[in-house]
Each structure stands twice: as C-alpha cells, then as structure tokens.
Enzyme design. Structure first.
Site, PDB file in Angstrom:
ATOM      1  CE  LYS A  11       0.808 112.808  97.092  1.00 41.93           C
ATOM      2  NZ  LYS A  11       0.726 112.412  95.771  1.00 41.93           N
ATOM      3  CD  GLU A  46       4.369 108.891  94.056  1.00 45.64           C
ATOM      4  OE1 GLU A  46       2.994 109.624  94.195  1.00 45.64           O
ATOM      5  OE2 GLU A  46       4.860 108.390  94.342  1.00 45.64           O
ATOM      6  N   GLY A 106      -5.742 104.198  97.981  1.00 44.50           N
ATOM      7  CA  GLY A 106      -4.056 103.217  97.267  1.00 44.50           C
ATOM      8  C   GLY A 106      -4.263 102.454  98.063  1.00 44.50           C
ATOM      9  CD  GLU A 165       0.821  97.974 101.866  1.00 44.82           C
ATOM     10  OE1 GLU A 165       1.064  98.757 100.416  1.00 44.82           O
ATOM     11  OE2 GLU A 165       0.484  96.679 101.909  1.00 44.82           O
ATOM     12  N   GLY A 191      -2.282 103.698 103.131  1.00 44.50           N
ATOM     13  CA  GLY A 191      -4.004 103.857 104.663  1.00 44.50           C
ATOM     14  C   GLY A 191      -3.360 103.399 105.798  1.00 44.50           C
ATOM     15  CD  GLU A 196     -11.031 102.508  96.961  1.00 44.63           C
ATOM     16  OE1 GLU A 196     -10.764 100.699  97.013  1.00 44.63           O
ATOM     17  OE2 GLU A 196     -11.367 102.969  95.960  1.00 44.63           O
ATOM     18  CB  CYS A 246      -9.878 100.114  94.407  1.00 40.44           C
ATOM     19  SG  CYS A 246     -12.073 100.544  93.609  1.00 40.44           S
ATOM     20  CD  GLU A 252      -4.783  96.653  95.877  1.00 37.25           C
ATOM     21  OE1 GLU A 252      -4.792  96.949  96.376  1.00 37.25           O
ATOM     22  OE2 GLU A 252      -6.453  96.296  95.312  1.00 37.25           O
TER      23      GLU A 252
HETATM   24  P1  NAI Z   1       0.450 104.272  97.220  1.00 37.59           P
HETATM   25  O1  NAI Z   1      -0.913 103.250  98.199  1.00 37.59           O
HETATM   26  O2  NAI Z   1       1.546 104.127  97.107  1.00 37.59           O
HETATM   27  O3  NAI Z   1       0.547 105.382  96.115  1.00 37.59           O
HETATM   28  C1  NAI Z   1      -1.079 106.032  96.166  1.00 37.59           C
HETATM   29  C2  NAI Z   1      -1.132 107.534  96.626  1.00 37.59           C
HETATM   30  O4  NAI Z   1      -0.937 107.667  97.842  1.00 37.59           O
HETATM   31  C3  NAI Z   1      -0.381 108.144  95.476  1.00 37.59           C
HETATM   32  O5  NAI Z   1      -0.706 110.154  95.712  1.00 37.59           O
HETATM   33  C4  NAI Z   1       1.268 108.325  96.775  1.00 37.59           C
HETATM   34  O6  NAI Z   1       1.443 110.232  96.146  1.00 37.59           O
HETATM   35  C5  NAI Z   1       0.161 108.785  97.692  1.00 37.59           C
HETATM   36  N1  NAI Z   1       1.304 108.518  99.410  1.00 37.59           N
HETATM   37  C6  NAI Z   1       2.168 106.857  99.357  1.00 37.59           C
HETATM   38  N2  NAI Z   1       2.481 106.543  99.857  1.00 37.59           N
HETATM   39  C7  NAI Z   1       2.721 107.723 100.920  1.00 37.59           C
HETATM   40  C8  NAI Z   1       2.388 108.357 102.826  1.00 37.59           C
HETATM   41  N3  NAI Z   1       3.623 107.823 103.213  1.00 37.59           N
HETATM   42  N4  NAI Z   1       1.775 109.451 102.759  1.00 37.59           N
HETATM   43  C9  NAI Z   1       1.468 110.444 102.368  1.00 37.59           C
HETATM   44  N5  NAI Z   1       0.269 110.116 100.613  1.00 37.59           N
HETATM   45  C10 NAI Z   1       1.305 108.883 100.297  1.00 37.59           C
HETATM   46  O7  NAI Z   1       0.167 102.732  95.825  1.00 37.59           O
HETATM   47  P2  NAI Z   1       1.196 102.839  94.542  1.00 37.59           P
HETATM   48  O8  NAI Z   1       2.922 102.222  95.803  1.00 37.59           O
HETATM   49  O9  NAI Z   1       1.839 102.876  93.902  1.00 37.59           O
HETATM   50  O10 NAI Z   1       0.509 101.304  94.725  1.00 37.59           O
HETATM   51  C11 NAI Z   1       1.459 100.246  95.161  1.00 37.59           C
HETATM   52  C12 NAI Z   1      -0.126  99.065  95.549  1.00 37.59           C
HETATM   53  O11 NAI Z   1      -1.373  99.722  96.235  1.00 37.59           O
HETATM   54  C13 NAI Z   1      -0.851  98.997  94.236  1.00 37.59           C
HETATM   55  O12 NAI Z   1       0.198  97.505  93.421  1.00 37.59           O
HETATM   56  C14 NAI Z   1      -2.000  98.459  94.560  1.00 37.59           C
HETATM   57  O13 NAI Z   1      -2.278  97.220  94.739  1.00 37.59           O
HETATM   58  C15 NAI Z   1      -2.224  99.342  95.255  1.00 37.59           C
HETATM   59  N6  NAI Z   1      -2.910 100.973  94.768  1.00 37.59           N
HETATM   60  C16 NAI Z   1      -4.617 100.586  95.118  1.00 37.59           C
HETATM   61  C17 NAI Z   1      -5.664 101.674  94.680  1.00 37.59           C
HETATM   62  C18 NAI Z   1      -6.900 101.792  94.592  1.00 37.59           C
HETATM   63  O14 NAI Z   1      -7.875 102.014  94.045  1.00 37.59           O
HETATM   64  N7  NAI Z   1      -7.762 101.094  96.015  1.00 37.59           N
HETATM   65  C19 NAI Z   1      -4.722 102.779  93.924  1.00 37.59           C
HETATM   66  C20 NAI Z   1      -3.276 102.730  93.803  1.00 37.59           C
HETATM   67  C21 NAI Z   1      -2.655 101.663  94.305  1.00 37.59           C
END
Ligand code: NAI
Ligand code: MG
Length: 487
Positions: A174, A177, A227, A230, A232, A249, A283, A383
């Site tokens: 996936k 979005e 991602g 939270e 994670g 990660e 990241c 972050e």
């Molecule tokens: P997010 O962690 O919500 O989204 C990342 C992925 O997880 C997306 O594909 C999303 O659809 C999916 N996701 C979200 N909620 C989920 C759930 N309950 N169950 C399963 N999958 C889920 O990240 P978001 O909201 O876009 O960004 C928020 C913060 O997260 C950023 O400001 C950044 O600090 C961090 N982040 C870190 C990343 C990294 O490379 N480590 C990449 C993206 C965001």
C-alpha cells in the site's frame, strides 16, 4: 486527470469501495489524479490473490534463478521508464526532478541487488552429535503486507518489494495516500517482468482503513512499515492479534556532529545537505546539528548564508534545489514547528512560508535554521520532517555524545572530524543504527538500514533485508538403524 484502479491478481481492477482519494501536486495544490480508497473487502481480495499465488500458483515453483531474473527484468524496465517515472514522482511528491532521477537509479539498483542475491540464499548444515544430518532450511515467510510512506514513494516500495520477491514471498503493498502514482504506473510492467498474477498486488487507500486491514488480516504473515512512530505502535498492536512478524522503520532526530577540527567548507555543506535534501523529508535527516564552540558562530553564519541561496520552485524545473513539502497536512505541521522554533530559539535563516510568484500556490516553506537550540526544546526532540534545522552548541566530545544520544530515536548519526581516534570513539558510543563519519546520508543497498531505540524494529537492505521475509526450518535426518533407543 487520471483515475487509477487497484492492481490485484495481475490486472487493474475497480475497487469495491466507491470512496476515492484526491492526489495532489504539492507544487500547485491541484488535484492531478484519483485513486480508490480501498476498503476491507478490497484488501481481502488482494490478500486472497497473494495467498493463492504463494500457496498454489506458479510462483511457488519458481526457482531462485527465476526470481533473480524477474528482479533483473524489473530493474531494466525501471531504467527504460526512468524519465517517465521520475517525472511522475516529482509531480506527485514535489521533490526536485534531479533527485527523482536519482531515486529511479536507486530503485533499479535495489532490484538488481536482490536479483543477484536470490541465488545466494542458502541454508546450513549443523554439526549435531548424532549419526544424522541436521539442516537449517531458509524458506519464504508467505504473504507480506507492506505499508509505504510518501517521502521516497517508489524507492521505499522497492526496498520492501525487492527483498520479498527475492525471498519468494508474495506481496500486498500500500503506497501512501498522498503519493500512489509511481507505484501504480510501475505495476503496468509487473507481468512483462515475469511476475505471475497475484505475486505483487497494489492497494491504495487510507492508513486507518486499508492499512489497518492489511495489518490485521489473518492471511498476511508479515508486515513491513515505514512511517511515524505513532503508526508504528498501532501496527505493533494490530499485528499482535495474529502474531505477525514485523519490521518498522520510524524515522529519527538524527544528530550531525561537527568538531572544531573538521574541514570547515565540507562540514557546512554536509550540515546543509543532511537536513535540506528532499525538503528535509528524510527519515535520517540530520535535524540536530551539533557544533563545537570555537567554530559555532562562524558555522551558523556560513550555513545561513548558503541556505538563503537554495532555489525553491516547482520540482520539474531543473534549476530547483528544493520543492514543496508533500501535502497541506505536512505544510501545516512544518509551519507549526517554525512558529514553535521562533519561541524556543533564534532564527539564522527562514522561519516562514516561502512566497512569491508560483510559490504562493504550493506548499513551499523556507529552508529554516534555528540556533542556540537547547536539546530539551521541542524542535530538538520531535521529528519535523521538513527543512528545519536545529543547531546546538557543545563544548567537548563527552558533552556532544551525551546530547547526541539524548533522544528516544536512534536511526542515524554523523560525526565530522579529522581526528580518527575521536571519530572512532564516537562510532562506538553513538546509539544509532547508521553512523556516518565525514559524510551525511550516503545510503547503499548493500548496507543495513534501520534504527536503534524507538526508531524501529528490524533492518532493511543488504542481506539483512531479505531475512525479514524468511523463516528457518530445522530438519533432522536420522542415519542410524535403531534411532529410538528407549525401550
Ligand atoms: P504515517 O505514519 O501516518 O503514514 C505512513 C504510512 O502509514 C502511509 O502509507 C499511511 O497510509 C500508513 N498508515 C497510517 N495510519 C495507519 C494505520 N493505522 N495502520 C496502517 N497503516 C497506516 O505518516 P504521516 O501521517 O504521513 O506523517 C506524519 C509524520 O510521520 C511525518 O511528519 C514524519 O515525522 C513521520 N514520517 C516518517 C517517515 C519515515 O521515513 N520514517 C515517512 C513518513 C512520515
Ligand atoms: Mg498519519
């Protein structure tokens, strides 16, 4: 404007869900595509396809050589389509086209690496004390659910798909979005590469619904996620119901440490590159810049002067060094931290939304440098995932390493010095999964990637990456005539 479908069982299919997600070009804030917002039933169909492909399809009989060839073919297709895919990546994520082209090169290299590795995975023969042969076989874990972020859309998907294919798994992936387009486009080449139907399925949708449905599905054997911490934690809990293997990660607040004896010009460039590449949406971003007192003031000034020359613009313009951040949500988040930073510390550069001409329409923020930051400030602890640097002064080695390690995160760290002894002491003491010396950010598919502490679980890339998709079967073959000597 293109309306995408899901990619399930080797073809593009309509979703059962009628809900859709607008996909936005962050440079213009215009809707450029729509994707299905998959529901539980859609996820279930994708998982069933992956399950059937793993249990009964031709994939289960594919040899390691076959899997390697598929991966090499995928690499070649990415190279052939690199211009098209890079342009889509830039339009969808905002990143400068030059960086998107670099991503496509890395995507192809990642497929090649795991193509080569497929035929090098082998088990062990174990010296058990009986008249027997004891083996450890390494087998694919099954159906892998993969949840991808938006900062390196196709590359992060590839870091997950390539080792899974290498191991012989099947996949439900996936994309985020915000950035589904490059992966949905590449899916049109999956069957040309020789992937049988159902081996890789692409489901688009929101995390809380589609993502959660993948995590909780009883027929998914493993989850790989990149991602936020939270999410994670949510995934760890969600996977607990079916006791899935997980790899996470989760980013960081990585220290980039500059001692007074480092090569000054290289160090300043390393500090800027470390935090401003890819709009700071990295990241491993070097978001905490620790500078030793004797060079501190000069360092901050030099950084600020150069930061002001970073050309912002539409990523499609080859002169652009920094594009918009990925979404309205991320724009608001970065703006919020810019405001917090102005209260907590001093501004050396930026601090606001970037405006003027075409910038007014998109999600552009100024490359921002805060200095005299205290490591307890929010801008040093949380972050931000945008072009915002927090510069922190230090007196000596001991204090630098103490500040560096004073964080819940532990993804990466870098240290700059000309003193090899000082560098090696830091390497040993830094609590991070990746440590760079006189460099910040070089990332190679051969080397393991992942975090200490709350930056994650497991490792991607290299031979470590494929382990996440395998399980071990112990086999005992008796060679003696009367093995059960009990009665
Ligand atoms: P997010 O962690 O919500 O989204 C990342 C992925 O997880 C997306 O594909 C999303 O659809 C999916 N996701 C979200 N909620 C989920 C759930 N309950 N169950 C399963 N999958 C889920 O990240 P978001 O909201 O876009 O960004 C928020 C913060 O997260 C950023 O400001 C950044 O600090 C961090 N982040 C870190 C990343 C990294 O490379 N480590 C990449 C993206 C965001
Ligand atoms: Mg989120």
């Amino acid at each position: 404007m293109k309306t995408y479908q899901l990619y399930v069982n080797g073809e593009y299919v309509n979703a059962k869900s009628s809900a859709q997600i607008d996909v936005v070009d962050p440079a213009t804030a215009e809707v450029i595509a729509r994707t299905p917002d998959a529901n539980k039933e859609d996820v279930d169909a994708a998982v069933q396809a992956a399950r059937a492909a793993f249990d009964d399809g031709p994939w289960k009989d594919a040899t390691a050589q076959d899997r390697g060839r598929v991966l090499f073919k995928l690499a070649q297709i990415v190279r052939d389509r690199a211009d098209e895919l890079a342009e889509i990546e830039t339009r969808n994520s905002g990143k400068p086209i030059v960086e998107a082209e670099g991503d496509m090169e890395d995507v192809a290299t990642c497929f090649e690496y795991y193509g080569g590795l497929a035929t090098k995975i082998h088990g062990d023969v174990l010296p058990v004390p009986d008249n027997a042969i004891s083996l450890a076989l390494r087998e694919p874990i099954g159906v892998a659910g993969q949840i991808v972020p938006w900062n390196y859309p196709l590359l992060m998907a590839t870091w997950k798909m390539a080792p899974a294919i290498c191991a012989g798994c099947t996949v439900v992936v996936k994309p985020a979005e915000q950035t589904p387009m490059s992966l949905l486009e590449l899916a049109s080449s999956f069957s040309d590469a020789g992937l049988p139907p159902g081996v890789v399925n692409v489901v688009t949708g929101n995390g809380e619904t589609a993502g959660a449905a993948i995590v909780e599905h009883p027929n998914v054997d493993k989850i790989a996620f990149t991602g936020s911490p939270e999410v994670g934690r949510i995934i760890m809990r969600g996977a607990a119901g079916t006791l899935k293997k997980i790899s996470l990660e989760l980013g960081g607040k990585s220290p980039n440490i500059f001692f007074a004896d480092s090569d000054f010009e290289a160090a300043v460039d390393g500090a800027l590159f470390g935090i401003f590449i890819n709009q700071g949406e990295v990241c491993s971003a070097g978001s905490r810049i620790l500078v030793q007192r004797p060079i501190y003031r000069k360092f901050v000034d030099a950084m600020a002067e150069k930061a002001k020359t970073i050309k912002l613009g539409n990523g499609l313009d080859r002169a652009t060094k920094m594009g918009p951040v990925v979404s309205r949500e991320q724009f608001d988040r970065v703006r919020m931290y810019q405001d917090i930073g102005k209260k907590e510390a001093k501004v050396a550069a930026g601090g606001n939304r970037a405006t003027g001409g075409a910038l007014d329409k998109g999600y552009f923020v100024e490359p921002t440098i805060f200095y005299d930051v205290d490591n307890s400030d929010r801008i040093a602890r949380e972050e931000i995932f945008g072009p915002v640097a927090s510069v922190i002064p230090f007196d000596d080695e001991e204090q630098a390493l103490k500040i560096a390690n004073d964080t819940y995160y532990g993804l990466a760290a870098a240290v700059w010095t000309r003193d090899i002894f000082k560098a090696m002491r830091a390497v040993k003491k830094l609590k991070a999964g990746i440590v760079w010396v006189n460099a910040m950010q070089p990332t190679y598919v051969e080397a393991p990637w992942g975090g200490y502490k709350q930056s994650g679980v497991g490792r991607e890339l290299g031979t470590w990456g494929v382990e996440e998709y395998m399980q071990v079967k112990q086999v005992f073959i008796n060679l003696s005539e009367n093995p059960v000597n009990w009665f």
